[in-house]
Write a protein that holds these residues in place. Structure first.
Motif, PDB file in Angstrom:
ATOM      1  N   THR A  85      24.673  44.419  21.307  1.00 56.95           N
ATOM      2  CA  THR A  85      23.830  43.196  21.318  1.00 56.95           C
ATOM      3  C   THR A  85      24.309  42.320  19.933  1.00 56.95           C
ATOM      4  O   THR A  85      23.896  43.250  18.840  1.00 56.95           O
ATOM      5  CB  THR A  85      22.258  43.694  21.202  1.00 56.95           C
ATOM      6  OG1 THR A  85      22.012  44.659  22.277  1.00 56.95           O
ATOM      7  CG2 THR A  85      21.280  42.552  21.131  1.00 56.95           C
ATOM      8  N   GLN A  86      25.058  41.162  20.456  1.00 50.48           N
ATOM      9  CA  GLN A  86      25.564  40.780  18.947  1.00 50.48           C
ATOM     10  C   GLN A  86      26.217  41.588  18.045  1.00 50.48           C
ATOM     11  O   GLN A  86      26.003  41.484  16.902  1.00 50.48           O
ATOM     12  CB  GLN A  86      24.394  39.873  18.519  1.00 50.48           C
ATOM     13  CG  GLN A  86      23.894  38.818  19.613  1.00 50.48           C
ATOM     14  CD  GLN A  86      24.881  37.907  20.109  1.00 50.48           C
ATOM     15  OE1 GLN A  86      25.756  37.167  19.313  1.00 50.48           O
ATOM     16  NE2 GLN A  86      24.962  37.816  21.428  1.00 50.48           N
ATOM     17  N   THR A  87      27.084  42.390  18.447  1.00 48.93           N
ATOM     18  CA  THR A  87      27.754  43.398  17.688  1.00 48.93           C
ATOM     19  C   THR A  87      29.101  42.755  17.130  1.00 48.93           C
ATOM     20  O   THR A  87      29.962  42.364  18.046  1.00 48.93           O
ATOM     21  CB  THR A  87      27.918  44.655  18.420  1.00 48.93           C
ATOM     22  OG1 THR A  87      26.576  45.142  18.785  1.00 48.93           O
ATOM     23  CG2 THR A  87      28.642  45.779  17.391  1.00 48.93           C
ATOM     24  N   ALA A  88      29.409  42.982  15.881  1.00 51.67           N
ATOM     25  CA  ALA A  88      30.644  42.412  15.393  1.00 51.67           C
ATOM     26  C   ALA A  88      31.881  43.342  16.313  1.00 51.67           C
ATOM     27  O   ALA A  88      31.729  44.539  16.513  1.00 51.67           O
ATOM     28  CB  ALA A  88      30.751  42.805  13.972  1.00 51.67           C
TER      29      ALA A  88
ATOM     30  N   LYS B 115      34.895  39.057  13.184  1.00 52.64           N
ATOM     31  CA  LYS B 115      33.404  38.718  13.006  1.00 52.64           C
ATOM     32  C   LYS B 115      32.735  38.374  14.393  1.00 52.64           C
ATOM     33  O   LYS B 115      31.710  38.029  14.265  1.00 52.64           O
ATOM     34  CB  LYS B 115      33.407  37.640  12.125  1.00 52.64           C
ATOM     35  CG  LYS B 115      33.511  38.130  10.678  1.00 52.64           C
ATOM     36  CD  LYS B 115      33.666  36.849   9.531  1.00 52.64           C
ATOM     37  CE  LYS B 115      33.963  37.422   8.001  1.00 52.64           C
ATOM     38  NZ  LYS B 115      34.039  36.308   7.221  1.00 52.64           N
TER      39      LYS B 115
ATOM     40  N   ARG C 144      31.070  38.219  17.683  1.00 58.35           N
ATOM     41  CA  ARG C 144      30.022  38.916  17.979  1.00 58.35           C
ATOM     42  C   ARG C 144      30.022  38.960  19.633  1.00 58.35           C
ATOM     43  O   ARG C 144      30.218  38.257  20.554  1.00 58.35           O
ATOM     44  CB  ARG C 144      28.610  37.985  17.700  1.00 58.35           C
ATOM     45  CG  ARG C 144      28.386  37.833  16.292  1.00 58.35           C
ATOM     46  CD  ARG C 144      28.021  39.199  15.595  1.00 58.35           C
ATOM     47  NE  ARG C 144      27.885  39.184  14.303  1.00 58.35           N
ATOM     48  CZ  ARG C 144      27.312  40.112  13.564  1.00 58.35           C
ATOM     49  NH1 ARG C 144      27.145  41.330  13.993  1.00 58.35           N
ATOM     50  NH2 ARG C 144      27.607  39.842  11.974  1.00 58.35           N
TER      51      ARG C 144
ATOM     52  N   GLY D  24      28.094  40.858  23.165  1.00 54.94           N
ATOM     53  CA  GLY D  24      26.860  41.190  23.792  1.00 54.94           C
ATOM     54  C   GLY D  24      27.116  41.591  25.134  1.00 54.94           C
ATOM     55  O   GLY D  24      28.161  40.673  25.980  1.00 54.94           O
TER      56      GLY D  24
END
Length: 235
Positions: free
Chosen positions: A169-172, A197, A199, A201
């Motif tokens: 979930t919106q993880t780098a 960086k 993101r 998901g």
């Protein structure tokens, strides 16, 4: 010849685990390879699911029910018995079952306990024992400890590895790469800060790193090169 012991290698389905037994104390050893998962039925009726690249030792006798998680991640479904506590040792900490289903992860610099049901007591490397209940997640690095409460959906995402799936979930991207690398011989290498960086998901097959890379190329326009077993991603 002077040591009473037995050793066998069992190949089951997608992975291999080792079984090692000594006479003093009675101790079994189990391990999975990179990308493999196994479910073990213990003699007390409890079950243990081993994630990728995991090694445990188990001593199940009339007087004790003890697991040592030497590395990796395991999910426990424990038959509760107050007279014979079920105890897991990992990362310098002790997790005691209080009637529950929970997972424990122990990497070189990370320790995590996720409680899906019931309660556990976590002791060691803190000033006092902590009792975790359903939905609680304990994350520790060194002596720093964070405890948070998660929704049912978040818990399901944390434990999605049990179905061979990784959910982000919106993880780098650099964190996503680290997770994929746990499950695959081919390793993702994020080559620059801009790519790191990005993101991410969605849900992905843990063992299908090639499909994930194709989605990255299509969705984010990253550059992908291959060098040996490494898949290098750059912006």
């Amino acid at each position: 010849a002077k040591i009473a012991a037995s050793l066998a290698i069992l190949v089951l389905g997608s992975g291999t685990y080792l079984y090692f037994q000594t006479t003093a104390p009675a101790e079994h050893r189990y391990a999975t390879e990179v990308g493999a998962r196994e479910t073990l039925a213990l003699s007390d009726g409890s079950k243990v699911e081993l994630n990728t690249d995991t090694a445990i030792r188990a001593a199940m006798t009339g007087n004790q029910r003890t697991i040592w998680l030497d590395k990796g991640e395991a999910y426990f479904q424990v038959v509760h018995d107050p007279a014979h506590p079920f105890v897991v040792h990992a990362g310098g900490r002790t997790i005691t079952d209080l009637g529950t289903k929970f997972s424990v992860r122990h990497d070189s610099d990370r320790f995590e306990v996720v409680v899906e049901d019931g309660r556990v007591r976590v002791a060691g490397a803190t000033t006092q024992p902590l009792v975790q209940s359903r939905g609680d997640v304990l994350l520790a690095r060194g002596k720093s400890v964070l405890v948070k409460h998660e929704t049912d959906e978040q818990l399901a995402n944390d434990l999605s590895w049990r179905q061979g799936v990784l959910v982000f979930t919106q993880t780098a991207l650099f964190e996503v790469a680290e997770e994929f690398n746990r499950y695959n011989q081919q390793k993702l290498v994020v080559a620059d800060a801009a790519a790191a960086k990005i993101r991410i998901g969605g849900s992905f097959e843990a063992g299908n790193v090639q499909a994930f890379v194709r989605l990255l190329e299509t969705g984010f326009g990253v550059r992908v090169t291959r060098k040996g077993a490494d898949i290098i991603i750059s912006s």
